[in-house]
Design a protein around this motif. Sequence first.
Motif, mmCIF file in Angstrom:
data_model
loop_
_atom_site.group_PDB
_atom_site.id
_atom_site.type_symbol
_atom_site.label_atom_id
_atom_site.label_comp_id
_atom_site.label_asym_id
_atom_site.label_seq_id
_atom_site.Cartn_x
_atom_site.Cartn_y
_atom_site.Cartn_z
ATOM 1 N N UNK A 115 -0.062 5.346 5.453
ATOM 2 C CA UNK A 115 0.812 4.197 5.717
ATOM 3 C C UNK A 115 2.262 4.535 5.413
ATOM 4 N N UNK A 116 2.498 5.443 4.479
ATOM 5 C CA UNK A 116 3.867 5.867 4.177
ATOM 6 C C UNK A 116 4.491 6.586 5.369
ATOM 7 N N UNK A 117 3.727 7.446 5.999
ATOM 8 C CA UNK A 117 4.235 8.172 7.161
ATOM 9 C C UNK A 117 4.521 7.206 8.300
ATOM 10 N N UNK A 118 3.618 6.253 8.514
ATOM 11 C CA UNK A 118 3.808 5.277 9.585
ATOM 12 C C UNK A 118 5.072 4.457 9.358
ATOM 13 N N UNK A 119 5.263 3.943 8.151
ATOM 14 C CA UNK A 119 6.463 3.159 7.852
ATOM 15 C C UNK A 119 7.717 4.018 7.937
ATOM 16 N N UNK A 128 -4.487 -0.135 15.139
ATOM 17 C CA UNK A 128 -4.653 -1.410 15.850
ATOM 18 C C UNK A 128 -4.172 -2.584 15.010
ATOM 19 N N UNK A 129 -4.537 -2.597 13.737
ATOM 20 C CA UNK A 129 -4.185 -3.720 12.865
ATOM 21 C C UNK A 129 -2.678 -3.832 12.666
ATOM 22 N N UNK A 130 -2.028 -2.713 12.388
ATOM 23 C CA UNK A 130 -0.577 -2.739 12.168
ATOM 24 C C UNK A 130 0.154 -3.084 13.466
ATOM 25 N N UNK A 131 -0.293 -2.554 14.588
ATOM 26 C CA UNK A 131 0.335 -2.881 15.868
ATOM 27 C C UNK A 131 0.194 -4.366 16.173
ATOM 28 N N UNK A 132 -0.993 -4.924 15.914
ATOM 29 C CA UNK A 132 -1.209 -6.351 16.120
ATOM 30 C C UNK A 132 -0.294 -7.178 15.229
ATOM 31 N N UNK A 133 -0.110 -6.758 13.978
ATOM 32 C CA UNK A 133 0.746 -7.488 13.050
ATOM 33 C C UNK A 133 2.185 -7.533 13.549
ATOM 34 N N UNK A 134 2.695 -6.418 14.046
ATOM 35 C CA UNK A 134 4.064 -6.392 14.570
ATOM 36 C C UNK A 134 4.186 -7.280 15.807
ATOM 37 N N UNK A 155 -2.104 9.034 10.777
ATOM 38 C CA UNK A 155 -3.249 8.375 11.403
ATOM 39 C C UNK A 155 -3.628 9.007 12.744
ATOM 40 N N UNK A 156 -2.645 9.374 13.565
ATOM 41 C CA UNK A 156 -2.961 10.004 14.845
ATOM 42 C C UNK A 156 -3.642 11.341 14.667
ATOM 43 N N UNK A 214 0.832 -1.208 0.000
ATOM 44 C CA UNK A 214 0.000 0.000 0.000
ATOM 45 C C UNK A 214 0.865 1.255 0.000
ATOM 46 N N UNK A 215 1.928 1.232 0.812
ATOM 47 C CA UNK A 215 2.802 2.402 0.878
ATOM 48 C C UNK A 215 3.562 2.598 -0.426
ATOM 49 N N UNK A 216 4.023 1.496 -1.014
ATOM 50 C CA UNK A 216 4.824 1.600 -2.233
ATOM 51 C C UNK A 216 3.999 2.087 -3.418
ATOM 52 N N UNK A 217 2.752 1.629 -3.495
ATOM 53 C CA UNK A 217 1.914 1.962 -4.657
ATOM 54 C C UNK A 217 0.732 2.847 -4.277
ATOM 55 N N UNK A 218 0.911 3.653 -3.235
ATOM 56 C CA UNK A 218 -0.196 4.496 -2.755
ATOM 57 C C UNK A 218 -0.797 5.387 -3.836
ATOM 58 N N UNK A 219 0.009 6.063 -4.672
ATOM 59 C CA UNK A 219 -0.605 6.915 -5.705
ATOM 60 C C UNK A 219 -1.449 6.147 -6.708
ATOM 61 N N UNK A 220 -1.108 4.858 -6.923
ATOM 62 C CA UNK A 220 -1.856 4.046 -7.881
ATOM 63 C C UNK A 220 -3.088 3.405 -7.249
ATOM 64 N N UNK A 221 -3.001 3.093 -5.958
ATOM 65 C CA UNK A 221 -4.083 2.369 -5.292
ATOM 66 C C UNK A 221 -5.160 3.315 -4.771
#
Length: 306
Positions: A103-107, A282-288, A256-257, A55-62
């Motif tokens: 998602x780009x900012x988060x990563x 929540x989802x990204x935190x759970x994944x980590x 997101x915040x 999602x972060x890599x292809x954000x402009x396309x998605x």
Amino acid sequence: MTTETSEGLRAWLLTETPHSRWQARMGSFYQGWLTLRGNPMAMFGIAILVLLLLLAAFAPLIAPHDPFAQDLSNRLKPLGTAGHMLGTDSLGRDILSRLIHGSRITLYIVALVALIAPIAGLLVGTVSGYLGGWVDLVLMRVTDIFLAFPRLVLALAFVAALGAGIENAVLAISLTAWPPYARIARAETLTIRNSDYISAVRLQGAGPLRIITKHIWPLCISSLIVRVTLDMAGIILAAAGLGFLGLGAQPPSPEWGAMISEGRRFILDHWWVATMPGLAIFTVSLAFNLLGDGLRDVLDPKDGSQ
């Protein structure tokens, strides 16, 4: 790849008598991957993180819309609105598009903190544990001072001194995140420095710098990797907290915040504005956390057999 080639490669990786250091290292990586693959929760976490990277890599396309485009005629549209799957915010901006670009900012924040804090902690902890004496006393007391303050409170103090912004938020979070890594590295170093292995290296003429960087650091890295992965959730929450308070990414950045902060004004009547970025955090935190738990089984020699 044919079945015969695949079986031959597998046998080469799993052999108990490797013929080179490269083969032994590749075999160790492959066995670790097999262990990780056998953990369905860890694989679920990996799948979420891979999706986040895509999602972060292809954000402009998605992204279906420009995350900054305002349309006041479409403000606060509910979920499922035509053209706005997750609705719109108070300025008519598409929430889904802002989440994807956010998602780009988060990563970006996670990657920088993961590079700065563990390296600083590893350096402080290994130097403290290996040299001992007054060096150990001074470095550990400094570490204790940082550990005495809650992470978010200390990060707020640093950001207030440095100024608002993503880079300052990253620096503030890094300055509050390194002490646990220093503690782990010091504990590992204390168990290693008097071993026969290190004594033999010292007798060969190796100095403290070479011993620390070439022989102690590699043995500490696995524990730090597990800790970093498990700490990612806390780092994301700290970044979101700074953004929520207006001290992280500045408007109109789709952090997101900051999106939750904007949506809290409408939480009773238009709950999705704040809930959607909250679910993303929540989802990204759970994944980590799931990935970190799986990596602990692979990398921790005390738990690797579990």
